[in-house]
Design an enzyme around this catalytic site. Structure first.
Site, mmCIF file in Angstrom:
data_model
loop_
_atom_site.group_PDB
_atom_site.id
_atom_site.type_symbol
_atom_site.label_atom_id
_atom_site.label_comp_id
_atom_site.label_asym_id
_atom_site.label_seq_id
_atom_site.Cartn_x
_atom_site.Cartn_y
_atom_site.Cartn_z
ATOM 1 N N ASP A 30 0.855 -1.196 0.000
ATOM 2 C CA ASP A 30 0.000 0.000 0.000
ATOM 3 C C ASP A 30 0.892 1.247 0.000
ATOM 4 O O ASP A 30 1.862 1.311 0.759
ATOM 5 C CB ASP A 30 -0.909 -0.036 1.250
ATOM 6 C CG ASP A 30 -2.060 0.940 1.147
ATOM 7 O OD1 ASP A 30 -1.809 2.148 0.964
ATOM 8 O OD2 ASP A 30 -3.215 0.510 1.258
ATOM 9 N N ILE A 31 0.568 2.227 -0.866
ATOM 10 C CA ILE A 31 1.419 3.419 -0.939
ATOM 11 C C ILE A 31 1.188 4.380 0.233
ATOM 12 O O ILE A 31 1.921 5.354 0.386
ATOM 13 C CB ILE A 31 1.228 4.254 -2.247
ATOM 14 C CG1 ILE A 31 -0.225 4.390 -2.613
ATOM 15 C CG2 ILE A 31 2.079 3.733 -3.368
ATOM 16 C CD1 ILE A 31 -0.462 5.555 -3.555
ATOM 17 N N ASN A 86 -12.677 -3.555 3.422
ATOM 18 C CA ASN A 86 -13.694 -2.513 3.506
ATOM 19 C C ASN A 86 -14.699 -2.768 2.387
ATOM 20 O O ASN A 86 -14.349 -2.659 1.215
ATOM 21 C CB ASN A 86 -13.058 -1.130 3.342
ATOM 22 C CG ASN A 86 -12.042 -0.832 4.441
ATOM 23 O OD1 ASN A 86 -12.158 -1.342 5.550
ATOM 24 N ND2 ASN A 86 -11.054 -0.020 4.135
ATOM 25 N N GLN A 93 -14.602 1.838 1.989
ATOM 26 C CA GLN A 93 -14.024 1.453 0.693
ATOM 27 C C GLN A 93 -13.916 2.665 -0.219
ATOM 28 O O GLN A 93 -14.865 3.439 -0.367
ATOM 29 C CB GLN A 93 -14.891 0.365 0.018
ATOM 30 C CG GLN A 93 -14.255 -0.177 -1.249
ATOM 31 C CD GLN A 93 -15.025 -1.355 -1.858
ATOM 32 O OE1 GLN A 93 -16.119 -1.695 -1.413
ATOM 33 N NE2 GLN A 93 -14.442 -1.969 -2.870
ATOM 34 N N HIS A 99 -10.382 -5.953 -2.374
ATOM 35 C CA HIS A 99 -9.029 -6.122 -1.838
ATOM 36 C C HIS A 99 -9.041 -6.342 -0.337
ATOM 37 O O HIS A 99 -9.826 -5.741 0.380
ATOM 38 C CB HIS A 99 -8.137 -4.912 -2.156
ATOM 39 C CG HIS A 99 -8.720 -3.597 -1.720
ATOM 40 N ND1 HIS A 99 -9.700 -2.948 -2.422
ATOM 41 C CD2 HIS A 99 -8.462 -2.816 -0.633
ATOM 42 C CE1 HIS A 99 -10.014 -1.811 -1.803
ATOM 43 N NE2 HIS A 99 -9.285 -1.721 -0.703
ATOM 44 N N PHE A 100 -8.139 -7.227 0.090
ATOM 45 C CA PHE A 100 -7.861 -7.393 1.507
ATOM 46 C C PHE A 100 -6.758 -6.415 1.865
ATOM 47 O O PHE A 100 -5.823 -6.214 1.078
ATOM 48 C CB PHE A 100 -7.303 -8.789 1.807
ATOM 49 C CG PHE A 100 -8.324 -9.860 2.088
ATOM 50 C CD1 PHE A 100 -9.548 -9.583 2.667
ATOM 51 C CD2 PHE A 100 -8.024 -11.190 1.800
ATOM 52 C CE1 PHE A 100 -10.458 -10.586 2.952
ATOM 53 C CE2 PHE A 100 -8.928 -12.197 2.076
ATOM 54 C CZ PHE A 100 -10.147 -11.914 2.650
ATOM 55 N N HIS A 101 -6.855 -5.830 3.060
ATOM 56 C CA HIS A 101 -5.743 -5.095 3.655
ATOM 57 C C HIS A 101 -5.062 -6.051 4.630
ATOM 58 O O HIS A 101 -5.726 -6.576 5.540
ATOM 59 C CB HIS A 101 -6.241 -3.898 4.479
ATOM 60 C CG HIS A 101 -6.818 -2.779 3.674
ATOM 61 N ND1 HIS A 101 -6.093 -1.665 3.355
ATOM 62 C CD2 HIS A 101 -8.050 -2.604 3.131
ATOM 63 C CE1 HIS A 101 -6.861 -0.828 2.646
ATOM 64 N NE2 HIS A 101 -8.049 -1.380 2.504
HETATM 65 P P1 AMP Z 1 -9.918 1.107 0.586
HETATM 66 O O1 AMP Z 1 -10.183 2.347 1.407
HETATM 67 O O2 AMP Z 1 -10.208 -0.159 1.332
HETATM 68 O O3 AMP Z 1 -10.596 1.165 -0.772
HETATM 69 O O4 AMP Z 1 -8.349 1.088 0.368
HETATM 70 C C1 AMP Z 1 -7.685 1.573 -0.741
HETATM 71 C C2 AMP Z 1 -6.205 1.510 -0.430
HETATM 72 O O5 AMP Z 1 -5.491 1.626 -1.658
HETATM 73 C C3 AMP Z 1 -5.716 2.643 0.473
HETATM 74 O O6 AMP Z 1 -5.111 2.077 1.642
HETATM 75 C C4 AMP Z 1 -4.684 3.382 -0.391
HETATM 76 O O7 AMP Z 1 -3.580 3.840 0.339
HETATM 77 C C5 AMP Z 1 -4.292 2.306 -1.408
HETATM 78 N N1 AMP Z 1 -3.797 2.798 -2.671
HETATM 79 C C6 AMP Z 1 -4.337 3.775 -3.446
HETATM 80 N N2 AMP Z 1 -3.621 3.917 -4.583
HETATM 81 C C7 AMP Z 1 -2.611 3.010 -4.530
HETATM 82 C C8 AMP Z 1 -1.523 2.656 -5.399
HETATM 83 N N3 AMP Z 1 -1.346 3.279 -6.568
HETATM 84 N N4 AMP Z 1 -0.671 1.687 -5.013
HETATM 85 C C9 AMP Z 1 -0.837 1.057 -3.824
HETATM 86 N N5 AMP Z 1 -1.852 1.328 -2.969
HETATM 87 C C10 AMP Z 1 -2.719 2.277 -3.307
#
Ligand code: AMP
Ligand code: ZN
Length: 136
Positions: A30-31, A86, A93, A99-101
């Site tokens: 995750d970035i 989420n 979300q 996606h899983f975190h």
């Molecule tokens: P969610 O809130 O569950 O939809 O999580 C989306 C996640 O994607 C967040 O934790 C962001 O930090 C992550 N994210 C967004 N853009 C990127 C990217 N280009 N590369 C890696 N992670 C990302």
């Protein structure tokens, strides 16, 4: 899906820090990590959320997540981890590709789990009635 960020990551149109791949899944860092080693685990095939995802890849989702968690926890010397999803805007979300975190946790990291409060047996009973039999 043409303008899905995670589809673009899967297709390598957007770079990511790939942790591991499997037949149907990709794991990348995750970035904007909650903790060091925060990893996202996504199906290669687009689905908006868990209820939209092909159920036949569910077993691989869990097995792949176990393998990724084992490697990440070892690398960052975590004491545990949260594996969460989420599902829907109300649940936080933001990216509508399932996606899983995987969030490594440390004994002294100061993060909390969800706040909770006690429910009465009556409340739980009513809730069970409203849920009814689960269709499976
Ligand atoms: P969610 O809130 O569950 O939809 O999580 C989306 C996640 O994607 C967040 O934790 C962001 O930090 C992550 N994210 C967004 N853009 C990127 C990217 N280009 N590369 C890696 N992670 C990302
Ligand atoms: Zn997608």
């Amino acid at each position: 899906m043409d303008d899905c960020l995670f589809c673009k990551i899967v297709a390598k149109e957007i770079p990511s820090s790939v942790v591991a791949t499997s037949e149907h899944f990709l794991a990348f860092l995750d970035i904007n990590p909650v903790q060091k080693g925060h990893t996202l685990i996504v199906p290669r095939e687009h689905s908006t959320d868990l209820l939209d995802m092909r159920p036949d890849i569910g077993e691989e989702f869990v097995r792949f997540s176990q393998a990724v968690a084992t490697a990440v926890v070892r690398a960052v010397h975590a004491d545990g981890f949260n594996l969460g999803l989420n599902n829907g805007r109300a649940a936080g979300q933001v990216i509508f590709h399932t996606h899983f975190h995987l969030i490594p946790r440390f004994s002294d990291d100061g993060l909390r789990t969800w706040p909770s409060q006690a429910a009465s047996p009556e409340e739980l009973g009513k809730l069970l009635e409203s849920i009814g039999p689960v269709d499976f």
